[in-house]
Structure formats: C-alpha cells, structure tokens
Design a protein around this motif. Structure first.
Motif, PDB file in Angstrom:
ATOM      1  N   LEU A  87       4.609  -4.475 -51.280  1.00  0.00           N
ATOM      2  CA  LEU A  87       3.844  -3.581 -52.142  1.00  0.00           C
ATOM      3  C   LEU A  87       3.607  -2.262 -51.423  1.00  0.00           C
ATOM      4  CD1 LEU A  87       1.156  -5.977 -53.609  1.00  0.00           C
ATOM      5  CD2 LEU A  87       3.141  -5.038 -54.774  1.00  0.00           C
ATOM      6  N   ALA A  88       3.461  -1.206 -52.196  1.00  0.00           N
ATOM      7  CA  ALA A  88       3.117   0.085 -51.613  1.00  0.00           C
ATOM      8  C   ALA A  88       1.689   0.012 -51.080  1.00  0.00           C
ATOM      9  CB  ALA A  88       3.229   1.182 -52.665  1.00  0.00           C
ATOM     10  N   ASN A  89       1.394   0.802 -50.080  1.00  0.00           N
ATOM     11  CA  ASN A  89       0.070   0.848 -49.491  1.00  0.00           C
ATOM     12  C   ASN A  89      -0.835   1.688 -50.394  1.00  0.00           C
ATOM     13  OD1 ASN A  89      -2.189   1.666 -47.859  1.00  0.00           O
ATOM     14  ND2 ASN A  89      -1.053   0.928 -46.091  1.00  0.00           N
ATOM     15  N   VAL A  90      -1.870   1.070 -50.938  1.00  0.00           N
ATOM     16  CA  VAL A  90      -2.761   1.754 -51.882  1.00  0.00           C
ATOM     17  C   VAL A  90      -3.538   2.870 -51.190  1.00  0.00           C
ATOM     18  CG1 VAL A  90      -4.722   1.434 -53.449  1.00  0.00           C
ATOM     19  CG2 VAL A  90      -2.916  -0.284 -53.360  1.00  0.00           C
ATOM     20  N   SER A  91      -3.932   2.664 -49.943  1.00  0.00           N
ATOM     21  CA  SER A  91      -4.669   3.702 -49.216  1.00  0.00           C
ATOM     22  C   SER A  91      -3.810   4.942 -49.001  1.00  0.00           C
ATOM     23  CB  SER A  91      -5.141   3.169 -47.863  1.00  0.00           C
ATOM     24  OG  SER A  91      -5.994   2.070 -48.038  1.00  0.00           O
ATOM     25  N   VAL A  92      -2.564   4.742 -48.652  1.00  0.00           N
ATOM     26  CA  VAL A  92      -1.642   5.862 -48.443  1.00  0.00           C
ATOM     27  C   VAL A  92      -1.405   6.591 -49.763  1.00  0.00           C
ATOM     28  CG1 VAL A  92       0.741   6.428 -47.834  1.00  0.00           C
ATOM     29  CG2 VAL A  92      -0.574   4.874 -46.394  1.00  0.00           C
ATOM     30  N   ALA A  93      -1.225   5.823 -50.840  1.00  0.00           N
ATOM     31  CA  ALA A  93      -1.036   6.449 -52.154  1.00  0.00           C
ATOM     32  C   ALA A  93      -2.287   7.225 -52.565  1.00  0.00           C
ATOM     33  CB  ALA A  93      -0.691   5.387 -53.201  1.00  0.00           C
ATOM     34  N   SER A  94      -3.460   6.702 -52.235  1.00  0.00           N
ATOM     35  CA  SER A  94      -4.709   7.399 -52.568  1.00  0.00           C
ATOM     36  C   SER A  94      -4.845   8.703 -51.790  1.00  0.00           C
ATOM     37  CB  SER A  94      -5.907   6.490 -52.288  1.00  0.00           C
ATOM     38  OG  SER A  94      -5.837   5.332 -53.084  1.00  0.00           O
ATOM     39  N   LEU A  95      -4.424   8.698 -50.532  1.00  0.00           N
ATOM     40  CA  LEU A  95      -4.431   9.944 -49.761  1.00  0.00           C
ATOM     41  C   LEU A  95      -3.477  10.965 -50.373  1.00  0.00           C
ATOM     42  CD1 LEU A  95      -4.549   8.621 -46.087  1.00  0.00           C
ATOM     43  CD2 LEU A  95      -6.336   9.871 -47.312  1.00  0.00           C
ATOM     44  N   ALA A  96      -2.338  10.495 -50.852  1.00  0.00           N
ATOM     45  CA  ALA A  96      -1.387  11.400 -51.503  1.00  0.00           C
ATOM     46  C   ALA A  96      -1.979  11.967 -52.792  1.00  0.00           C
ATOM     47  CB  ALA A  96      -0.070  10.686 -51.776  1.00  0.00           C
ATOM     48  N   VAL A  97      -2.773  11.170 -53.513  1.00  0.00           N
ATOM     49  CA  VAL A  97      -3.459  11.676 -54.717  1.00  0.00           C
ATOM     50  C   VAL A  97      -4.383  12.821 -54.323  1.00  0.00           C
ATOM     51  CG1 VAL A  97      -5.134  11.142 -56.526  1.00  0.00           C
ATOM     52  CG2 VAL A  97      -3.340   9.499 -55.995  1.00  0.00           C
ATOM     53  N   LEU A  98      -5.151  12.631 -53.264  1.00  0.00           N
ATOM     54  CA  LEU A  98      -6.078  13.688 -52.817  1.00  0.00           C
ATOM     55  C   LEU A  98      -5.320  14.948 -52.398  1.00  0.00           C
ATOM     56  CD1 LEU A  98      -8.656  11.584 -50.783  1.00  0.00           C
ATOM     57  CD2 LEU A  98      -8.937  12.589 -53.061  1.00  0.00           C
ATOM     58  N   LEU A  99      -4.195  14.779 -51.721  1.00  0.00           N
ATOM     59  CA  LEU A  99      -3.392  15.942 -51.343  1.00  0.00           C
ATOM     60  C   LEU A  99      -2.819  16.643 -52.571  1.00  0.00           C
ATOM     61  CD1 LEU A  99      -1.574  14.528 -48.211  1.00  0.00           C
ATOM     62  CD2 LEU A  99      -3.250  16.389 -48.263  1.00  0.00           C
ATOM     63  N   GLY A 100      -2.408  15.867 -53.570  1.00  0.00           N
ATOM     64  CA  GLY A 100      -1.929  16.454 -54.816  1.00  0.00           C
ATOM     65  C   GLY A 100      -3.027  17.247 -55.517  1.00  0.00           C
ATOM     66  N   LEU A 101      -4.234  16.696 -55.503  1.00  0.00           N
ATOM     67  CA  LEU A 101      -5.360  17.420 -56.110  1.00  0.00           C
ATOM     68  C   LEU A 101      -5.673  18.698 -55.325  1.00  0.00           C
ATOM     69  CD1 LEU A 101      -7.697  14.449 -57.100  1.00  0.00           C
ATOM     70  CD2 LEU A 101      -6.284  15.869 -58.612  1.00  0.00           C
ATOM     71  N   TRP A 102      -5.547  18.632 -53.990  1.00  0.00           N
ATOM     72  CA  TRP A 102      -5.745  19.849 -53.201  1.00  0.00           C
ATOM     73  C   TRP A 102      -4.700  20.899 -53.564  1.00  0.00           C
ATOM     74  CZ3 TRP A 102      -8.642  23.173 -51.114  1.00  0.00           C
ATOM     75  CH2 TRP A 102      -8.102  24.197 -50.347  1.00  0.00           C
ATOM     76  N   ALA A 103      -3.448  20.466 -53.690  1.00  0.00           N
ATOM     77  CA  ALA A 103      -2.395  21.417 -54.062  1.00  0.00           C
ATOM     78  C   ALA A 103      -2.684  22.024 -55.429  1.00  0.00           C
ATOM     79  CB  ALA A 103      -1.024  20.732 -54.055  1.00  0.00           C
ATOM     80  N   LEU A 104      -3.273  21.248 -56.313  1.00  0.00           N
ATOM     81  CA  LEU A 104      -3.617  21.740 -57.652  1.00  0.00           C
ATOM     82  C   LEU A 104      -4.669  22.852 -57.587  1.00  0.00           C
ATOM     83  CD1 LEU A 104      -3.406  21.421 -60.771  1.00  0.00           C
ATOM     84  CD2 LEU A 104      -5.172  19.664 -60.581  1.00  0.00           C
ATOM     85  N   VAL A 105      -5.661  22.703 -56.723  1.00  0.00           N
ATOM     86  CA  VAL A 105      -6.752  23.688 -56.674  1.00  0.00           C
ATOM     87  C   VAL A 105      -6.585  24.728 -55.560  1.00  0.00           C
ATOM     88  CG1 VAL A 105      -8.397  22.081 -57.698  1.00  0.00           C
ATOM     89  CG2 VAL A 105      -8.269  22.269 -55.224  1.00  0.00           C
ATOM     90  N   SER A 106      -5.658  24.521 -54.638  1.00  0.00           N
ATOM     91  CA  SER A 106      -5.528  25.435 -53.499  1.00  0.00           C
ATOM     92  C   SER A 106      -5.226  26.885 -53.878  1.00  0.00           C
ATOM     93  CB  SER A 106      -4.489  24.914 -52.502  1.00  0.00           C
ATOM     94  OG  SER A 106      -3.204  24.898 -53.065  1.00  0.00           O
ATOM     95  N   PRO A 107      -4.487  27.168 -54.961  1.00  0.00           N
ATOM     96  CA  PRO A 107      -4.288  28.578 -55.308  1.00  0.00           C
ATOM     97  C   PRO A 107      -5.590  29.317 -55.636  1.00  0.00           C
ATOM     98  CG  PRO A 107      -2.615  27.256 -56.360  1.00  0.00           C
ATOM     99  CD  PRO A 107      -3.608  26.303 -55.760  1.00  0.00           C
TER     100      PRO A 107
END
Length: 152
Positions: A87-107
């Motif tokens: 299975l994929a690591n849920v914690s790692v996927a959750s960190l990637a979600v947070l990074l994606g959200l940062w990329a969304l608001v970083s501009p």
C-alpha cells in the motif's frame, strides 16, 4: 446449547461467507493508485521545470524547485511501494497534499514574476492536492493487496 460469538461461523443466512465478501470490498486496486502516484510525480517535475521555462523571479525558482522536488520524491516513493504490491504510505501522501496546497496558494505569498507562472503553479498545486488526497484516502481504508500479505 447456546452459541457464543466465537462458536458462530462467519456466514449469513444464505450460507455466503461474509469474511470473503468483506475482504474483496476492502482490497485496493493498486494499478489505479499507481497511475495516480505517477501522474502526481510528473506534475511535481513540471513544477521544477516551469520557472525555467516561464518568466520567473528567484523566489519562484526556489519555491517551485523545492516544492516540486519534494512532490516528485513523495509521489515517486508511493509509486515504488505500489509497484512492489504494498500500500502507498498515507503519511507521505498527506505531506504531498500539503505541498500541493502550498503550491496552490504560493503565488499569493511570493512574487512569481509572471501571471503565466502563477497560474501554472496554482493549477499544478490543485492537481497534486487532488491526486494525492485521493491516494491517501484510498489507501487509508484499504487492506493490503493479496500478494503483499503473502510476502510479509
């Protein structure tokens, strides 16, 4: 003689084995999640490349390079795990979600240098957040694939 919960078989009134149907429902299709992780990793690579292809500031270069590299590594790690029938690591996927959200608001937080780069970064962040959130959700409620249980 009364039956205790331990004495009862795991069958319903029609004689169907409930444990088999339960496990069939909860086993994840790792092929789909594998492609989701691969796509998220590719979007991370786009984040790394985009400030070099579109007019950008030094802050945007650093932001997109660091965030994109981390997304690529996290999604790539989960892709690797899924290729090994884990299975994929849920914690790692959750960190990637947070990074994606940062990329969304970083501009909105840092100067990107152009509206094209800002738009590209926001879209990439939204895509990564959506893909990795789906991966985290699907893996958090799933049982290990059949082959993974036999290897452990």
């Amino acid at each position: 003689m009364s039956t205790t919960p331990d004495d009862r078989s795991d069958t319903d009134a029609s004689g169907t084995d409930r444990s088999a149907s339960r496990s069939d429902r909860d086993v994840i299709n790792t092929d789909v999640i594998q492609w989701v992780s691969a796509l998220a990793a590719l979007v991370g690579l786009w984040l790394v490349a985009s400030p070099f292809l579109i007019e950008s500031t030094e802050a945007a270069i650093w932001n997109n390079t660091l965030v994109g590299t981390a997304i690529f590594l996290f999604a790539g790690y989960n892709f690797y795990r899924l290729t090994k029938d884990r299975l994929a690591n849920v914690s790692v996927a959750s960190l990637a979600v947070l990074l994606g959200l940062w990329a969304l608001v970083s501009p909105f937080a840092i100067e990107m240098g152009s509206t094209d780069l800002a738009t590209s970064t926001m879209i990439a962040g939204l895509v990564v957040a959506g893909l990795t959130a789906y991966s985290a959700y699907a893996n958090s409620s799933a049982e290990a694939p059949e082959r993974a249980r036999t290897q452990a």
